[in-house]
Design an enzyme around this catalytic site. Structure first.
Site, PDB file in Angstrom:
ATOM      1  N   LYS A 123       0.708  -1.276  -0.143  1.00 35.75           N
ATOM      2  CA  LYS A 123       0.004   0.003   0.024  1.00 35.75           C
ATOM      3  C   LYS A 123       0.906   1.162  -0.052  1.00 35.75           C
ATOM      4  O   LYS A 123       2.159   1.259   0.433  1.00 35.75           O
ATOM      5  CB  LYS A 123      -0.916  -0.095   1.123  1.00 35.75           C
ATOM      6  CG  LYS A 123      -0.238  -0.204   2.447  1.00 35.75           C
ATOM      7  CD  LYS A 123      -1.406  -0.208   3.413  1.00 35.75           C
ATOM      8  CE  LYS A 123      -2.236   0.790   3.874  1.00 35.75           C
ATOM      9  NZ  LYS A 123      -3.242   0.560   5.171  1.00 35.75           N
ATOM     10  N   SER A 198      -8.182   1.054   4.860  1.00 38.52           N
ATOM     11  CA  SER A 198      -7.453   1.857   3.968  1.00 38.52           C
ATOM     12  C   SER A 198      -6.882   1.170   2.853  1.00 38.52           C
ATOM     13  O   SER A 198      -6.099   1.927   2.209  1.00 38.52           O
ATOM     14  CB  SER A 198      -6.533   2.636   4.753  1.00 38.52           C
ATOM     15  OG  SER A 198      -5.590   1.970   5.641  1.00 38.52           O
ATOM     16  N   SER A 222      -8.493  -2.228   8.301  1.00 39.23           N
ATOM     17  CA  SER A 222      -8.039  -1.854   7.166  1.00 39.23           C
ATOM     18  C   SER A 222      -7.446  -2.846   6.240  1.00 39.23           C
ATOM     19  O   SER A 222      -6.991  -2.715   5.082  1.00 39.23           O
ATOM     20  CB  SER A 222      -6.786  -0.787   7.314  1.00 39.23           C
ATOM     21  OG  SER A 222      -7.522   0.627   7.705  1.00 39.23           O
TER      22      SER A 222
END
Length: 524
Positions: A123, A198, A222
């Site tokens: 990420k 996220s 997340s």
């Protein structure tokens, strides 16, 4: 009255989305190569046996990423050329070994490098030299990493080849991967829907067969939320097992100790345990009890919670309930045991418990507003909200809203903070060394873009409450619902008993199906 208002909004929002987006289901290009459908450990084994070359594997995945990017907007930075060169070096060495011209390097043994030649993604909030590390925050738009996060370094040490970093929510504190720097990432099953957050881009690229696996991080769901919404597996580890350094925003010591977990995201359950061992490193993985000991599922005790009954949290959708019931019935029928249905009163306070843990029981915080300004100043949240309505803000509405909410003094935080620790002790005592708890990952089908701000604001708490009590949890895909959107359930175990949830995940995949490709398969 609240139900009537929500129902009215639901009708109009879905109508508006349909008019704007039309039918966006299953729009991705077809999967045309069998390599894209293989688990990471299978790919690694075939590369070692010279049934596949690493170059071919990496090339096929790069082509897939380029094909899906116009539809999904999934990655931010790429290192495709470097990855192909690294793959060629691996192939050259393995070829020399196979014909006896040299011995296998010690660092490339199967034990030391279980993912040799296999591509992966991270990420954008994780550092890697030459990659952006803005976390979707406009004040960090020009920040380029010079450091490698330890979890990423551990994965590279295992022989895996990094291809790209992926989109996130602004500041990593919302469950839609959208920000002003990189835009919005779309769900591979339906482009009009969100990918979660996220770690939304990471979940999306894995599900769409862009990479076999990715690294995510989870402080309130997340990893598990995007894994659910993209129909893949995601594991929130016991805290303090996988290193969390090299991520923005930097997290405080109490976040590291209780809430935050870096962990694996993948399409197949068989990749979870080897990924976890690599990410943790040889020293940290020893903290997990019996991680390599086979689990006798018939000897475990099972519990389930079908719903969190609290204000502002949606009821669990019918298709989800039916899928969860199939999980319960499978374990009851196969292992001739009873899965105990629980009603826990403390869950009514789940949102307050998680929120109090995020501020460590303090009256209020301005930490997130500091994050939104690259930790050099504090965001004027109310002024920024006005700018947002005037279309002059570079921040998303959820980020502004959270900055406002965290600064509001809450005299009950200390009480709920203490309650969180009591709740941990209660669940830990219940599960012990051989208990597994089934809990919904998310109550509704994958929302359409923008929907969570209005209708699903607090539904993250199905995952967040598990962060608040510091236990391991694995999100398991359960196929697709009547709308052809992912179903899922999470399984939770006692502290440091991650191997139990990983074993249960494998059983669920074998019995009820796991990842379902979001695009047509048309093998050449």
């Amino acid at each position: 009255m609240v139900w009537l208002i929500r129902s009215f909004l639901s009708i109009w929002i879905h109508l508006g989305v349909r008019l704007i987006y039309g039918n966006q289901k299953f729009r991705l290009p077809p999967i045309t190569n069998q390599i894209l459908l293989l688990p990471a450990i299978v790919i690694a084994k075939r590369i070692r046996q010279r049934q596949l070359t690493s170059y071919e594997v990496v090339r096929v995945h790069i082509e897939r990423i380029r094909a899906i990017q116009p539809y999904l907007n999934v990655y931010v930075d790429e290192r495709f050329s470097e990855a192909l060169h690294e793959a060629q070096e691996i192939d050259r060495t393995l070829n020399d070994v196979s014909i006896g011209h040299r011995s296998l390097p010690n660092e490339w043994t199967e034990e030391q490098a279980p993912f040799l030649g296999v591509p992966f993604a991270i990420k954008e909030s994780m550092e890697y030299p030459g990659f952006h590390n803005s976390t979707g925050v406009s004040a960090r738009k020009d920040y380029i990493s010079t450091y490698t996060a330890t979890s990423v370094a551990n994965m590279i040490k295992s022989g895996a080849i990094l291809l790209c970093n992926t989109n996130v929510s602004e500041g990593c504190m919302w469950f839609e991967a959208r920000n002003s720097l990189y835009g919005t990432t779309n769900n591979p099953y339906d482009l009009s829907r969100i990918v979660g957050g996220s770690s939304g881009g990471a979940g999306c690229i894995v599900s769409a067969a862009g990479v076999p696996f990715a690294i995510g991080a989870d402080i309130g769901g997340s990893i598990r939320l995007p894994s659910f919404m993209n129909g893949i597996f995601g594991h929130k580890t016991t805290p303090n097992i996988v290193p969390n350094d090299g991520q923005y925003p930097p997290h405080k010591e109490f976040h590291q100790k209780y809430l935050l977990s870096t962990g694996p995201m993948c399409r197949y359950s068989t990749d979870l345990q080897p990924m976890l061992k690599v990410l943790a490193g040889s020293t940290n993985i020893e903290r997990l009890l019996n991680i390599d000991v086979p689990v006798d599922l018939s000897k475990l005790r099972y519990f389930y919670i079908d719903e969190i009954d609290a204000y502002f949290i949606n009821k669990v959708d019918r298709d989800q309930k039916l899928a969860h019931r199939r999980v319960v019935e499978h374990f009851e029928n196969k292992y001739k045991i009873h899965v105990t249905h629980l009603r826990l009163n403390r869950l009514r306070h789940a949102i307050s418990i998680w929120s109090s843990m995020m501020v460590d029981g303090e009256l209020s915080s301005r930490d997130f507003s500091l994050t939104l300004c690259n930790r050099t100043s504090y965001l004027n949240s109310y002024q920024e909200l006005l700018r947002k309505f005037l279309f002059r803000s570079t921040h998303t509405l959820p980020a502004i809203g959270l900055a406002i909410l965290e600064a509001v003094p809450n005299k009950h935080n200390k009480r709920f903070h203490a309650l969180a620790h009591k709740f941990h002790d209660e669940i830990q005592s219940l599960l012990g060394d051989n208990g597994v708890l089934f809990l919904p990952t998310f109550p509704t089908p994958v929302p359409v873009h923008g929907w969570p701000v209005i209708m699903n604001t607090f539904d993250y708490i199905y995952c967040g409450i598990i962060n608040a009590i510091s236990l391991p949890s694995t999100q398991c895909p359960l196929g697709l619902d009547s709308q052809q959107l992912p179903l899922g359930i999470q399984c939770i175990a006692g502290h440091s008993r991650d191997q139990l949830t990983l074993a249960v995940a494998q059983e669920i995949e074998q019995a009820l199906g796991g990842w379902v490709p979001p695009s047509r398969i048309s093998l050449i």
